[in-house]
Scaffold this active site. Structure first.
Site, PDB file in Angstrom:
ATOM      1  CD  GLN A  90      -2.665  -1.303   2.529  1.00 41.09           C
ATOM      2  OE1 GLN A  90      -2.499  -0.509   3.451  1.00 41.09           O
ATOM      3  NE2 GLN A  90      -3.479  -2.347   2.627  1.00 41.09           N
ATOM      4  CG  HIS A 139      -2.523  -0.890   7.886  1.00 39.80           C
ATOM      5  ND1 HIS A 139      -2.932  -1.579   8.995  1.00 39.80           N
ATOM      6  CD2 HIS A 139      -3.294  -1.348   6.855  1.00 39.80           C
ATOM      7  CE1 HIS A 139      -3.889  -2.441   8.660  1.00 39.80           C
ATOM      8  NE2 HIS A 139      -4.120  -2.308   7.359  1.00 39.80           N
ATOM      9  CD  GLU A 194     -13.409   3.707  14.406  1.00 46.04           C
ATOM     10  OE1 GLU A 194     -13.472   2.753  15.196  1.00 46.04           O
ATOM     11  OE2 GLU A 194     -12.746   4.751  14.652  1.00 46.04           O
ATOM     12  CE1 TYR A 247     -11.576  10.430  17.572  1.00 44.40           C
ATOM     13  CE2 TYR A 247      -9.307  10.903  18.163  1.00 44.40           C
ATOM     14  CZ  TYR A 247     -10.595  11.328  17.903  1.00 44.40           C
ATOM     15  OH  TYR A 247     -10.900  12.677  17.995  1.00 44.40           O
ATOM     16  CE1 TYR A 279      -9.709  -7.104   6.186  1.00 48.67           C
ATOM     17  CE2 TYR A 279      -7.599  -7.297   7.308  1.00 48.67           C
ATOM     18  CZ  TYR A 279      -8.541  -6.528   6.663  1.00 48.67           C
ATOM     19  OH  TYR A 279      -8.330  -5.177   6.493  1.00 48.67           O
TER      20      TYR A 279
END
Length: 372
Positions: free
Chosen positions: A89, A153, A247, A257, A268
């Site tokens: 990513q 991430h 979210e 959070y 998953y």
């Protein structure tokens, strides 16, 4: 990759099912509108970030490590990028202009970098100026550590607030059990810095021993949406959950959070991460998506081009390949709507200075949503 003709795609913007969940309330819908989805640049593999210049040109990033300028129907590749660690990513991600760009010329990039010790890479933030097709005066402002070969991430969006501070996100880098809840470590955080990389004196952890003083909030998973509310000036973010539990949050100073201590998602493979969805001292999201839509990119609509959407939030969906419109009432989502359903993986959505909505769709390009 080239400039497309002006008549490549025509779509009805789909006013499909309300996608009701979590107590969403239906609202009266306007008559269906026909929109022209006008192709601006086609053949873009992964249009991660977009920035609009005052002369009408567009700067955009390709995750594979290219920065491109689209001007007067022509594409120019910008040279002088830093060494970019393209893995999973990670790659060249967001781009943002300084609020006073026309005066000072600073632009900001987020990307994955191998700088620092250890194998692999982590998210970095830099600023530079554009001189023709060259980046000059390049300055590294922040580099997440440690490096890791994990490919997930990285975050990472960029946004300036009303006071001129720069916010950016770094995901948990696949190390959820350590990074998000530890303010002495990078990852799973929203950060706030000055435009030159200095740390604001009122950052929440400025006096905490060992803390990463750029941190503004923590307990995040992988934020890939960051936007300033056009009325309140608050910074809103959205982040990927695991299987469920994406979210939307309003970023508040020093707040936790919750990830992964509390979450509405599961692993998953279907197993539980935790039995807790709330805990004292941890923030609840404004909204959560279950099942996950894999949100990426977000913008508030404030343009008179779409009067019936004023104040709505637009979010791209990677998993289900559509653009989502969320109607808000006092920061509560009361209605959801699918737009451009099945068009492709929506990587980014922005309202341009001309008032039109622009979307970046993986493998297809950058488009403008024009009311017909």
């Amino acid at each position: 990759m080239k400039k497309s003709a002006l008549l490549p795609y025509f779509f009805v913007v789909l006013l499909t099912s309300s996608c009701a969940q979590n107590g969403d309330k239906g609202v009266n819908l306007p008559e269906k509108n026909l929109f022209t989805l006008e192709s601006i640049v086609d053949g873009v593999q992964n249009p991660w970030g977009m920035a609009f210049l005052s002369d009408g040109s567009l700067l955009f990033t390709e995750k594979r490590g290219k920065l491109l300028l689209f001007k007067s129907g022509e594409l120019t590749e910008i040279e002088g990028l830093p060494d970019i660690y393209v893995r999973g990513q990670g790659g060249l991600m967001d781009i943002e202009l300084h609020p006073n760009y026309n005066e000072n010329g600073w632009l900001y990039l987020s990307y994955s970098s191998k700088k620092g010790g250890g194998t692999g890479g982590n998210t970095a933030i830099m600023r530079a100026k554009l001189n023709g097709n060259q980046l000059i005066e390049k300055q590294l402002l922040y580099k997440g550590v440690p490096n890791t070969t994990k490919g997930q991430h990285f975050g990472s969006r960029l946004e300036f607030d009303k006071d001129g501070f720069l916010y950016f996100s770094i995901g948990d880098r696949g190390n959820r059990n350590v990074n998000p809840q530890d303010i002495t470590r990078d990852g799973g955080k929203i950060y706030r810095i000055k435009d030159n990389g200095d740390i604001p004196s009122d950052n929440p952890f400025i006096d905490k021993k060992g803390a990463k003083t750029a941190i503004f909030s923590y307990g995040h998973r992988n934020p890939q949406g960051l936007i300033k509310h056009p009325v309140t000036g608050e910074i809103w973010e959205h982040e990927h959950g695991p299987r469920g539990g994406d979210e939307i949050n309003i970023v508040q100073k020093g707040k936790n959070y919750g990830w992964p201590v509390i979450t509405y998602g599961i692993n998953y493979i279907g197993t539980k991460i935790t039995d807790e969805t709330e805990r004292p001292g941890m923030e609840q999201p404004i909204y959560q998506w279950t099942p996950s839509i894999a949100p990426c990119g977000m913008t508030f609509v404030s343009s008179d081009k779409y009067p019936e959407w004023n104040g709505n939030l637009l979010v791209g969906s990677l998993s289900f390949q559509y653009l989502e419109r969320l109607v808000l009432d006092d920061n509560t989502v009361v209605y959801r709507e699918k737009l451009l359903d099945g068009m492709g993986r929506l990587r980014n959505v922005k309202q341009g200075p001309d008032g039109y909505i622009y979307v970046g769709i993986e493998g297809k390009g950058i488009f403008k949503l024009v009311p017909k």
